[in-house]
Write a protein that holds these residues in place. Structure first.
Motif, PDB file in Angstrom:
ATOM      1  N   MET A  35      10.479   7.740   8.320  1.00  0.00           N
ATOM      2  CA  MET A  35      10.016   8.630   7.196  1.00  0.00           C
ATOM      3  C   MET A  35       9.759   7.740   5.786  1.00  0.00           C
ATOM      4  SD  MET A  35      12.121  12.306   7.933  1.00  0.00           S
ATOM      5  CE  MET A  35      11.448  12.931   6.396  1.00  0.00           C
ATOM      6  N   SER A  36      10.711   6.725   5.767  1.00  0.00           N
ATOM      7  CA  SER A  36      10.549   6.072   4.613  1.00  0.00           C
ATOM      8  C   SER A  36       9.288   5.161   3.990  1.00  0.00           C
ATOM      9  CB  SER A  36      11.955   4.939   4.696  1.00  0.00           C
ATOM     10  OG  SER A  36      12.915   5.630   4.937  1.00  0.00           O
ATOM     11  N   TYR A  37       8.219   5.181   5.064  1.00  0.00           N
ATOM     12  CA  TYR A  37       7.091   4.386   4.804  1.00  0.00           C
ATOM     13  C   TYR A  37       5.995   5.323   4.016  1.00  0.00           C
ATOM     14  CZ  TYR A  37       9.132   0.510   7.324  1.00  0.00           C
ATOM     15  OH  TYR A  37       9.999  -0.323   7.788  1.00  0.00           O
ATOM     16  N   ILE A  38       5.137   4.574   3.161  1.00  0.00           N
ATOM     17  CA  ILE A  38       4.263   5.305   2.589  1.00  0.00           C
ATOM     18  C   ILE A  38       3.011   5.764   3.658  1.00  0.00           C
ATOM     19  CG2 ILE A  38       2.193   5.522   0.676  1.00  0.00           C
ATOM     20  CD1 ILE A  38       4.323   3.744  -0.782  1.00  0.00           C
ATOM     21  N   ASP A  39       2.480   6.749   3.763  1.00  0.00           N
ATOM     22  CA  ASP A  39       1.615   7.403   4.448  1.00  0.00           C
ATOM     23  C   ASP A  39       0.237   6.188   4.415  1.00  0.00           C
ATOM     24  OD1 ASP A  39      -0.987   9.087   5.495  1.00  0.00           O
ATOM     25  OD2 ASP A  39       0.614   9.519   6.731  1.00  0.00           O
ATOM     26  N   GLN A  40      -0.354   5.974   5.637  1.00  0.00           N
ATOM     27  CA  GLN A  40      -1.318   4.761   5.671  1.00  0.00           C
ATOM     28  C   GLN A  40      -2.513   5.527   4.666  1.00  0.00           C
ATOM     29  OE1 GLN A  40      -1.399   1.736   6.787  1.00  0.00           O
ATOM     30  NE2 GLN A  40       0.465   1.954   7.833  1.00  0.00           N
ATOM     31  N   TRP A 111       6.440  -1.873   1.728  1.00  0.00           N
ATOM     32  CA  TRP A 111       8.188  -1.539   1.737  1.00  0.00           C
ATOM     33  C   TRP A 111       8.523  -0.338   2.022  1.00  0.00           C
ATOM     34  CZ3 TRP A 111      10.240  -4.816  -2.842  1.00  0.00           C
ATOM     35  CH2 TRP A 111       9.793  -6.215  -2.889  1.00  0.00           C
ATOM     36  N   LYS A 112       9.724  -0.254   2.591  1.00  0.00           N
ATOM     37  CA  LYS A 112      10.365   1.260   2.473  1.00  0.00           C
ATOM     38  C   LYS A 112      10.608   1.765   1.314  1.00  0.00           C
ATOM     39  CE  LYS A 112      13.480   0.303   5.523  1.00  0.00           C
ATOM     40  NZ  LYS A 112      14.750   0.656   6.669  1.00  0.00           N
ATOM     41  N   ILE A 113      10.617   2.867   1.235  1.00  0.00           N
ATOM     42  CA  ILE A 113      10.872   3.967   0.047  1.00  0.00           C
ATOM     43  C   ILE A 113      12.324   4.743   0.271  1.00  0.00           C
ATOM     44  CG2 ILE A 113      10.229   5.832  -1.513  1.00  0.00           C
ATOM     45  CD1 ILE A 113       8.228   3.047  -1.556  1.00  0.00           C
ATOM     46  N   HIS A 114      13.210   4.319  -0.402  1.00  0.00           N
ATOM     47  CA  HIS A 114      14.598   5.138  -0.558  1.00  0.00           C
ATOM     48  C   HIS A 114      14.418   6.576  -0.814  1.00  0.00           C
ATOM     49  CE1 HIS A 114      18.700   5.865  -0.713  1.00  0.00           C
ATOM     50  NE2 HIS A 114      19.077   4.840  -0.610  1.00  0.00           N
ATOM     51  N   LEU A 115      14.688   7.438   0.295  1.00  0.00           N
ATOM     52  CA  LEU A 115      14.407   8.725   0.329  1.00  0.00           C
ATOM     53  C   LEU A 115      15.532   9.442  -0.786  1.00  0.00           C
ATOM     54  CD1 LEU A 115      14.021   9.527   4.209  1.00  0.00           C
ATOM     55  CD2 LEU A 115      12.350   8.853   2.492  1.00  0.00           C
ATOM     56  N   TYR A 116      16.537   9.072  -1.054  1.00  0.00           N
ATOM     57  CA  TYR A 116      17.454   9.614  -1.697  1.00  0.00           C
ATOM     58  C   TYR A 116      17.676   9.224  -3.271  1.00  0.00           C
ATOM     59  CZ  TYR A 116      19.008  10.749   2.942  1.00  0.00           C
ATOM     60  OH  TYR A 116      19.210  11.337   4.259  1.00  0.00           O
ATOM     61  N   LEU A 138       4.739   5.741  -8.181  1.00  0.00           N
ATOM     62  CA  LEU A 138       4.277   6.396  -7.019  1.00  0.00           C
ATOM     63  C   LEU A 138       4.170   7.811  -7.311  1.00  0.00           C
ATOM     64  CD1 LEU A 138       3.606   6.376  -3.769  1.00  0.00           C
ATOM     65  CD2 LEU A 138       6.028   6.803  -3.631  1.00  0.00           C
ATOM     66  N   PRO A 139       3.171   8.416  -7.251  1.00  0.00           N
ATOM     67  CA  PRO A 139       2.725   9.943  -7.365  1.00  0.00           C
ATOM     68  C   PRO A 139       3.489  10.658  -6.393  1.00  0.00           C
ATOM     69  CG  PRO A 139       0.480   8.850  -7.235  1.00  0.00           C
ATOM     70  CD  PRO A 139       1.559   7.650  -6.759  1.00  0.00           C
ATOM     71  N   ARG A 143       4.966  10.421  -2.049  1.00  0.00           N
ATOM     72  CA  ARG A 143       6.344  10.341  -1.786  1.00  0.00           C
ATOM     73  C   ARG A 143       6.626  10.493  -0.379  1.00  0.00           C
ATOM     74  NH1 ARG A 143      11.748   9.825  -5.276  1.00  0.00           N
ATOM     75  NH2 ARG A 143      13.237   9.429  -3.576  1.00  0.00           N
ATOM     76  N   PRO A 144       7.113   9.968   0.684  1.00  0.00           N
ATOM     77  CA  PRO A 144       7.647  10.100   1.944  1.00  0.00           C
ATOM     78  C   PRO A 144       8.710  10.898   1.824  1.00  0.00           C
ATOM     79  CG  PRO A 144       8.120   7.843   1.569  1.00  0.00           C
ATOM     80  CD  PRO A 144       7.298   8.192   0.228  1.00  0.00           C
ATOM     81  N   GLY A 145       9.184  11.759   2.924  1.00  0.00           N
ATOM     82  CA  GLY A 145      10.190  12.436   3.106  1.00  0.00           C
ATOM     83  C   GLY A 145      10.059  13.946   2.690  1.00  0.00           C
ATOM     84  N   LYS A 146       8.845  14.387   2.731  1.00  0.00           N
ATOM     85  CA  LYS A 146       9.000  15.766   2.048  1.00  0.00           C
ATOM     86  C   LYS A 146       9.428  16.759   2.721  1.00  0.00           C
ATOM     87  CE  LYS A 146       4.204  15.050   0.250  1.00  0.00           C
ATOM     88  NZ  LYS A 146       2.714  15.299   0.363  1.00  0.00           N
TER      89      LYS A 146
END
Length: 458
Positions: A35-40, A111-116, A138-139, A143-146
């Motif tokens: 879940m930490s990666y931005i969608d393609q 890169w991975k996005i920190h979800l917290y 990042l808008p 953001r991943p992890g909705k």
């Protein structure tokens, strides 16, 4: 191993707990990682923004780029910057080429996005010149992890619940499977199926439940044996009582009609005594079968006891010879006087009954390692080999010179087939054993009844 079931349950719970936390951690890590990666699709949008900004900058100028950037910022509710970084080195130091090649003002789209983290990261997309960089926070919509909250609920509640349910089910099956079989066996036994056993299906286990099933089987063996023996005893007793009762009725008729009154009274007295002895023996036998009593033991001189019994037997059977072979010194054992006396009298009397007049019954006593052996040898016809164990069953008698177990009506009080059965129960209650074998000497016939009694020499 003691407490085998405890160790099994401990192993299942311990291993299950380790697997439980490992699986939750694995699933949580894998889920959060994925879940930490931005969608393609969002990555493509951001690259398209950078491409468009680069085109406007070089084709329309910075004024047009500023208007376009302002519009995108309002649209995405974020900020955008187009930058060419410059680095000032101090103290005559230099950055390495490798560092300069990988230098960035923000995060790469890969890169991975920190979800917290509370704030969205700044994404860095370089222009084709490799120097100018398109920076955008990042808008929020990208953001991943909705669904992180829902996923956390599933990982923290649903998954542990399912795993614990699985462990509980395994424990339940492991414990309840043999208990259900035991319940089924108990129900069938209570319904009258005395042949049912619980441990037959638990041969692959070796724990407390197996021992419980084995204990149940021992209980079932004993109860079924007691019930069957009691039924057989009642049937045999009713059969044996018919003849003396018939004789009593005939004697009563004779007395009423004043026909041979004296002889009839003697017959009444004899049959009454005979029935009394039969009932006493049957009740004693039933008591030994049902109660399995532990007799109170006292010091007893076995040599003196045998001497008294042999003298009484010689007096009762004056036309026979009773020979006693035993040590001269006294031998003291722990035993119950009444039970041992009754057993020896029954065995010796049985030998004398089956020994022809003028023949000899030999009683011998000798000591072996940890027990005394008493042998009663008669000079009768012996017993067919297949009946050597059956002669210790209640009411089992074999007609002399016959190869079957046809019942006979004896004119003697001890002819009901209870003597050896009682003797066996009494010897067993004293902690001893008894068995019979035919005389092996070809020059004579007869039966040898051997008794083994526990003995510790002082």
């Amino acid at each position: 191993m003691k407490n085998r079931l405890l160790w099994k349950l401990f192993s299942i719970i311990a291993v299950g707990t380790v697997i439980f936390f490992w699986l939750i951690d694995l699933v949580a890590s894998h889920t959060e990682d994925s879940m930490s990666y931005i969608d393609q699709g969002y990555r493509a949008e951001l690259r398209a923004y950078a491409k468009e900004a680069e085109r406007i900058l070089y084709e329309e100028g910075e004024s047009a780029l500023a208007l376009w950037v302002k519009g995108i910022e309002e649209k995405e509710n974020t900020w955008i910057a187009i930058s060419r970084p410059s680095i000032e080195n101090l103290a005559d130091t230099q950055l390495s080429d490798a560092y300069i090649e990988t230098f960035a003002l923000g995060r790469s789209l890969e890169w991975k996005i920190h979800l917290y983290f509370k704030y969205n990261p700044t994404m860095d997309i370089p222009f084709e010149d490799g120097v100018t960089r398109f920076l955008i926070q990042l808008p929020q919509r990208m953001r991943p992890g909705k669904n992180l909250f829902i996923i956390d609920l599933l990982l923290q509640i649903a998954l542990p619940f399912l795993i614990l349910c699985l462990i509980t089910f395994i424990l339940y099956k492991h414990v309840m499977k043999p208990l259900k079989r035991l319940e089924k066996a108990t129900r069938r036994f209570s319904e009258g199926d005395f042949n049912v056993r619980a441990s037959e299906a638990l041969t692959q286990r070796n724990d407390e439940l197996t021992r419980l099933s084995t204990t149940f089987d021992k209980m079932a063996d004993r109860i079924s044996t007691l019930i069957i023996d009691q039924r057989q005893l009642l049937a045999d007793l009713s059969h044996e009582l018919r003849t003396p009762l018939t004789r009593l009725n005939i004697a009563v008729d004779c007395v009423e009609q004043d026909l041979q009154s004296q002889s009839a009274l003697e017959r009444l007295r004899y049959e009454s005594s005979n029935m009394q002895g039969l009932i006493d023996d049957a009740l004693t036998l039933a008591w030994f079968n049902t109660e399995s009593p532990k007799l109170e033991l006292h010091d007893l001189d076995i040599t003196a006891l045998l001497q008294v019994i042999v003298e009484d037997a010689q007096f009762e059977f004056a036309q026979h010879t009773v020979k006693l072979l035993q040590p001269d010194q006294e031998i003291i054992i722990k035993s119950a006087h009444q039970a041992l006396t009754a057993a020896l009298e029954n065995i010796i009397r049985n030998g004398l009954f089956h020994t022809p007049v003028g023949k000899t019954v030999t009683i011998s006593l000798h000591q072996e390692s940890h027990f005394l052996v008493i042998k009663v040898k008669d000079q009768g016809c012996g017993v067919p080999e297949e009946y050597l164990e059956d002669i210790f069953k209640p009411f089992f008698r074999i007609k002399q010179n016959s190869q079957d177990n046809e019942r006979v009506v004896s004119s003697k009080k001890s002819g009901y087939g209870l003597g050896l059965a009682l003797a066996k129960r009494q010897i067993h209650a004293l902690g001893g054993s008894i068995y019979a074998q035919n005389v092996t000497d070809k020059s004579e016939n007869g039966l040898v009844v051997s008794i083994q009694l526990p003995y510790k020499s002082s």
